[in-house]
Scaffold this motif. Structure first.
Motif, PDB file in Angstrom:
ATOM      1  N   ASP A 280       0.827  -1.209   0.000  1.00  0.00           N
ATOM      2  CA  ASP A 280       0.000   0.000   0.000  1.00  0.00           C
ATOM      3  C   ASP A 280       0.858   1.255   0.000  1.00  0.00           C
ATOM      4  O   ASP A 280       0.524   2.236  -0.669  1.00  0.00           O
TER       5      ASP A 280
ATOM      6  N   HIS B 175      -4.422  -7.045  -0.991  1.00  0.00           N
ATOM      7  CA  HIS B 175      -4.395  -5.580  -0.998  1.00  0.00           C
ATOM      8  C   HIS B 175      -5.576  -5.019  -1.775  1.00  0.00           C
ATOM      9  O   HIS B 175      -6.251  -4.080  -1.329  1.00  0.00           O
TER      10      HIS B 175
ATOM     11  N   HIS C 169      -8.161  -2.763   0.162  1.00  0.00           N
ATOM     12  CA  HIS C 169      -8.040  -1.335  -0.185  1.00  0.00           C
ATOM     13  C   HIS C 169      -8.708  -1.093  -1.539  1.00  0.00           C
ATOM     14  O   HIS C 169      -8.035  -0.774  -2.525  1.00  0.00           O
TER      15      HIS C 169
ATOM     16  N   THR D 199      -7.912   1.444  -5.034  1.00  0.00           N
ATOM     17  CA  THR D 199      -6.576   2.042  -5.010  1.00  0.00           C
ATOM     18  C   THR D 199      -5.734   1.642  -6.218  1.00  0.00           C
ATOM     19  O   THR D 199      -4.729   2.296  -6.497  1.00  0.00           O
TER      20      THR D 199
END
Length: 279
Positions: free
Chosen positions: A115, A144, A148, A151
């Protein structure tokens, strides 16, 4: 889901990016959300002899290496050079690997490392960010994207496990010894330059197969070799089934495991797939 075409190794011809006028590689340490310093490298792209396929200046690949790799390993640099034909590239060393701080949690907290690298790629001005992960890094890019959402613009996972604690092959039994035993962790530190955390997962993190359904509608590519000595084909098939219609599965004939076995032809096809679907 679909099976992608098979390919054979091809020699890539890449000039150093100092000839492009776009700048030289940039190296820095990125702080993660839990305070670990992550050694990271940004390569703005390369000039290629094949002028019909110039790199895209708005696209960046963030490469997540496998366990015991790092940003300076030759096999990671080869991946970065191949992808630089299609866009800029960010490579980094996961915690506990290479010059990064901390200790490896073998795919758990590494989501925070990725991230930080993705956020850096955005700050560098790239409109399209694609994560490309191999083995442990393949599981990290899946988790990830699930944890998230929004993103990244596409996800490529190569040679990833579908589930945790798999010991069905001899290489994975050796890896579990390396991670879980004090003697194994000493071998990891001094033999593989990898510092491994002694604590077990608590709680157990979201598994790759549980993460995959949460990635949609972000484009997803799963790549696996039919000669992978670590994870047999039931792993990518589980991931593909969990992904449903929003992803693709390429089973590569004759391919072994992760970065060392990713041919130049495969990396070219990954770059082409990404440019067509990201953003």
């Amino acid at each position: 889901m679909s099976n992608g075409p098979a390919g054979h190794a091809a020699c890539s011809t890449v000039r150093p990016n100092t000839e492009t006028g776009t700048g030289t590689p940039l190296r820095t340490f990125l702080p993660t959300a839990d305070g670990i310093s992550i050694d990271s490298v940004y390569d703005p792209g390369a000039v290629v002899y094949d002028a019909s396929a110039p790199p895209s200046r708005d696209l960046v690949f963030v490469v997540a290496h496998g366990f015991t790799g790092d940003a300076d390993r030759p096999h990671v640099r080869r991946i970065a050079s191949a992808l630089a034909r299609h866009g800029a590239v960010v490579t980094f060393s996961f915690r506990g690997h290479g010059r990064s701080g901390g200790r490896s949690t073998v795919g758990d907290r590494e989501v925070l490392d990725l991230d930080a690298a993705v956020a850096w790629a955005r700050r560098l001005g790239h409109a399209r960010v694609v994560t490309v992960g191999f083995s442990m890094g393949g599981s990290v890019v899946l988790r990830h994207a699930a944890l998230h959402p929004g993103t990244v613009d596409a996800v490529v996972s190569v040679s990833a496990p579908a589930r945790w604690y798999y010991r069905g092959t001899a290489p994975m039994r050796r890896l579990h010894w390396l991670v879980t035993r004090p003697a194994g962790r000493l071998v990891g530190r001094y033999g593989f330059r990898t510092r491994i955390h002694h604590r077990e997962w608590d709680p157990v993190p979201l598994s790759p197969v549980e993460a995959v359904p949460r990635i949609a509608p972000t484009p997803l590519l799963l790549v696996h070799g039919d000669s992978d000595g670590y994870f047999p084909l039931d792993h990518p098939r589980m991931l593909a089934e969990a992904a449903g219609d929003h992803g693709e599965l390429w089973v590569e004939p004759g391919m072994g495991h992760a970065e060392h076995c990713a041919t130049d032809d495969l990396l070219t096809r990954i770059g082409t797939w990404t440019a067509a679907r990201a953003g």
